[in-house]
Write an enzyme that holds these catalytic residues in place. Structure first.
Site, PDB file in Angstrom:
ATOM      1  N   ASP A   1       0.736  -1.243  -0.103  1.00 50.21           N
ATOM      2  CA  ASP A   1      -0.223   0.014   0.246  1.00 50.21           C
ATOM      3  C   ASP A   1       0.997   1.142   0.350  1.00 50.21           C
ATOM      4  O   ASP A   1       1.898   1.158   0.385  1.00 50.21           O
ATOM      5  CB  ASP A   1      -0.785   0.024   0.883  1.00 50.21           C
ATOM      6  CG  ASP A   1      -2.494   1.045   0.837  1.00 50.21           C
ATOM      7  OD1 ASP A   1      -3.020   0.350   0.140  1.00 50.21           O
ATOM      8  OD2 ASP A   1      -1.861   2.103   1.020  1.00 50.21           O
TER       9      ASP A   1
ATOM     10  N   CYS B   1     -14.118  -0.740  -7.881  1.00 47.89           N
ATOM     11  CA  CYS B   1     -15.049  -0.101  -6.672  1.00 47.89           C
ATOM     12  C   CYS B   1     -15.654   1.672  -7.447  1.00 47.89           C
ATOM     13  O   CYS B   1     -16.361   2.263  -7.050  1.00 47.89           O
ATOM     14  CB  CYS B   1     -14.757   0.743  -5.531  1.00 47.89           C
ATOM     15  SG  CYS B   1     -13.684   1.623  -4.867  1.00 47.89           S
TER      16      CYS B   1
HETATM   17  N1  SAH Z   1      -7.964  -3.829   0.440  1.00 49.74           N
HETATM   18  C1  SAH Z   1      -8.431  -3.117   1.249  1.00 49.74           C
HETATM   19  C2  SAH Z   1      -9.288  -1.564   0.833  1.00 49.74           C
HETATM   20  C3  SAH Z   1      -8.438  -0.530  -0.096  1.00 49.74           C
HETATM   21  S1  SAH Z   1      -8.598   0.490  -0.301  1.00 49.74           S
HETATM   22  C4  SAH Z   1      -9.566  -3.384   2.839  1.00 49.74           C
HETATM   23  O1  SAH Z   1     -10.158  -4.878   2.956  1.00 49.74           O
HETATM   24  O2  SAH Z   1      -9.449  -3.046   3.583  1.00 49.74           O
HETATM   25  C5  SAH Z   1      -7.475   1.497  -1.378  1.00 49.74           C
HETATM   26  C6  SAH Z   1      -6.054   1.160  -1.456  1.00 49.74           C
HETATM   27  O3  SAH Z   1      -5.307   1.378  -2.112  1.00 49.74           O
HETATM   28  C7  SAH Z   1      -5.876   2.351  -0.296  1.00 49.74           C
HETATM   29  O4  SAH Z   1      -5.374   2.145   1.138  1.00 49.74           O
HETATM   30  C8  SAH Z   1      -4.715   3.191  -0.868  1.00 49.74           C
HETATM   31  O5  SAH Z   1      -4.101   3.588   0.011  1.00 49.74           O
HETATM   32  C9  SAH Z   1      -4.251   2.663  -1.478  1.00 49.74           C
HETATM   33  N2  SAH Z   1      -3.193   3.258  -2.710  1.00 49.74           N
HETATM   34  C10 SAH Z   1      -3.835   4.172  -3.982  1.00 49.74           C
HETATM   35  N3  SAH Z   1      -3.108   3.941  -4.488  1.00 49.74           N
HETATM   36  C11 SAH Z   1      -1.989   3.120  -4.761  1.00 49.74           C
HETATM   37  C12 SAH Z   1      -0.620   3.312  -5.303  1.00 49.74           C
HETATM   38  N4  SAH Z   1      -0.730   3.281  -6.610  1.00 49.74           N
HETATM   39  N5  SAH Z   1      -0.606   2.218  -4.817  1.00 49.74           N
HETATM   40  C13 SAH Z   1       0.130   1.980  -3.812  1.00 49.74           C
HETATM   41  N6  SAH Z   1      -1.611   1.713  -2.888  1.00 49.74           N
HETATM   42  C14 SAH Z   1      -2.420   2.807  -2.875  1.00 49.74           C
END
Ligand code: SAH
Length: 396
Positions: A249, A339
């Site tokens: 992340d 989403c």
């Molecule tokens: N699967 C998680 C929710 C994911 S939300 C759960 O079940 O709780 C999407 C996440 O992607 C966020 O935490 C955000 O910080 C991260 N994110 C956004 N863009 C990103 C990127 N380019 N690389 C890595 N992480 C990213």
């Protein structure tokens, strides 16, 4: 009472019980309603169609409360609608095992613009429409009287409020905020959540059933969890007996909390690897190193909030799915999500199919996933479906 007269022929959507009236459908207004006040929506001949909340600044000029002319829009009405929403949750959530869930899902619970999430004894409220804003005090009073509620916190810090002419706002509406973060339970697993600063209202509650699915199939597998946030899928995968989980992340805070969540659930830290970084480039690094996994999870943020961004977003989805499929061993599973409201299930499937072609991967769909039932979609409001998931298996 102010009347909103629709143009001739523009009553079709509302007769099909779609809850939005767009500005282009409005012919004239008789009387002057304030922001969020109730108006009676009529056809071009003045025949009553529905009660709606007036939103003069928005393209969505009114959101419908009720199609029943005899219905008085006020506290009794809101109490009834909230009770209906509670009834569904009492049927679909096992509160012995799960203490965090969505109590009210806006349009799909017949309460346009109102989101309420429960985190233990704290309710987190998000107000997205002028109509709910108008009735805010009455609604908070109803919520305050629900059983097992000690605190109500507002998280109306979202930019869509500006479309409704409303400023962003956060703060305690009732009671005292417990010490943050709080520990919630989901399917008997524990997670640290801070509803005051976390993404969305603190946790991605909509993925609950999909995380449970992940737990069921993760035994003995090596797993790559992309966009892991606070480790939802990571914790479930470990609980399901995963051999290893690499979580990525871009948020350092999220990864930190994810590590705490693994510890909270007695997950084996030796089975976990963590990367704070950009998934798009980290996937390339893993590919270049020749790494492979039994399961890859892709749960990115919303690339396309509306259809206008769909094309650009499709490139992003294709890129990560292509790389994800390349990193899978033969027989491996891809759990892939979108989403984005602007990308529907068919389009998403096509993007993943294109990614498989370009990756040279022969793959099949085993399951189609969606949002958990505490995030229902009203049949008259297909826009309520936003989370789409595919579980694909790579043949070769
Ligand atoms: N699967 C998680 C929710 C994911 S939300 C759960 O079940 O709780 C999407 C996440 O992607 C966020 O935490 C955000 O910080 C991260 N994110 C956004 N863009 C990103 C990127 N380019 N690389 C890595 N992480 C990213």
């Amino acid at each position: 009472m102010t009347q909103m007269m629709l143009k001739k022929g523009r009553e079709k959507a509302i007769l099909r019980r779609h809850p939005w009236i767009f500005s282009g459908a409005v012919g004239s207004m008789e009387g002057s309603a304030k922001l969020g006040e109730t108006v009676s929506v009529c056809d071009f001949q003045g025949k009553f169609l529905a009660w709606g909340a007036y939103s003069p600044n928005s393209q969505i000029r009114a959101r419908i409360w009720s199609w029943d002319e005899a219905q008085d829009i006020g506290p009794v009405f809101f109490r009834m609608r909230i009770d209906q929403a509670l009834k569904l949750r009492s049927e679909c959530i096992n509160t012995e095992k799960t203490s965090a869930y969505r109590l009210i899902h806006a349009e799909s619970d017949n309460l346009p613009g109102l989101i309420v999430d429960r985190y233990n004894r704290t309710l987190v409220v998000q107000i997205l429409s002028a109509g709910i804003e108008y009735w805010r005090d009455e609604i908070v009073q109803i919520l305050a009287k629900l059983p097992d509620v000690d605190c109500i916190y507002e998280r109306s810090d979202v930019s869509v409020r500006e479309l409704e002419g409303l400023p962003q706002r956060t703060g305690v509406l009732m009671g005292e905020l417990p010490q943050q973060p709080i520990t919630i339970q989901e399917n008997e697993l524990k997670f640290l959540v801070d509803p005051t600063t976390g993404q969305k209202t603190g946790f991605y509650l909509d993925q609950r059933d999909n995380r449970q699915f992940c737990r069921q199939v993760s035994g003995e597998k090596s797993i790559l969890n992309c966009f892991s946030y606070t480790g939802g899928f990571t914790v479930y995968a470990l609980a399901g007996g995963a051999q290893s989980v690499l979580s990525i992340d871009s948020s350092e805070d999220a990864i930190q909390t994810a590590q705490e969540n693994v510890a909270l659930n007695q997950g084996d830290p030796k089975r976990c690897d963590w990367i704070v970084g950009d998934v798009f480039s980290e996937l390339r690094t893993l590919r270049d190193r020749g790494q492979s996994f039994d399961m890859v999870i892709l749960d990115p943020p919303k690339f396309a909030p509306t259809a206008a961004q769909a094309k650009q977003a499709a490139r992003g989805y294709k890129d990560i799915n292509l790389l994800g499929l390349k990193l899978l061993k033969p027989g491996g599973l891809l759990m892939t999500f979108s989403c984005s409201g602007g990308i529907d299930a068919n389009f998403f499937q096509k993007i993943v199919a294109d990614a498989a072609l370009d990756a040279g991967a022969d793959a099949q769909i085993l399951y189609r996933l969606g949002q958990a039932p505490d995030h229902p979609t009203h049949l008259s409001f297909p826009e309520g479906t936003y989370l789409k998931g595919l579980v694909c298996r790579k043949l070769a």
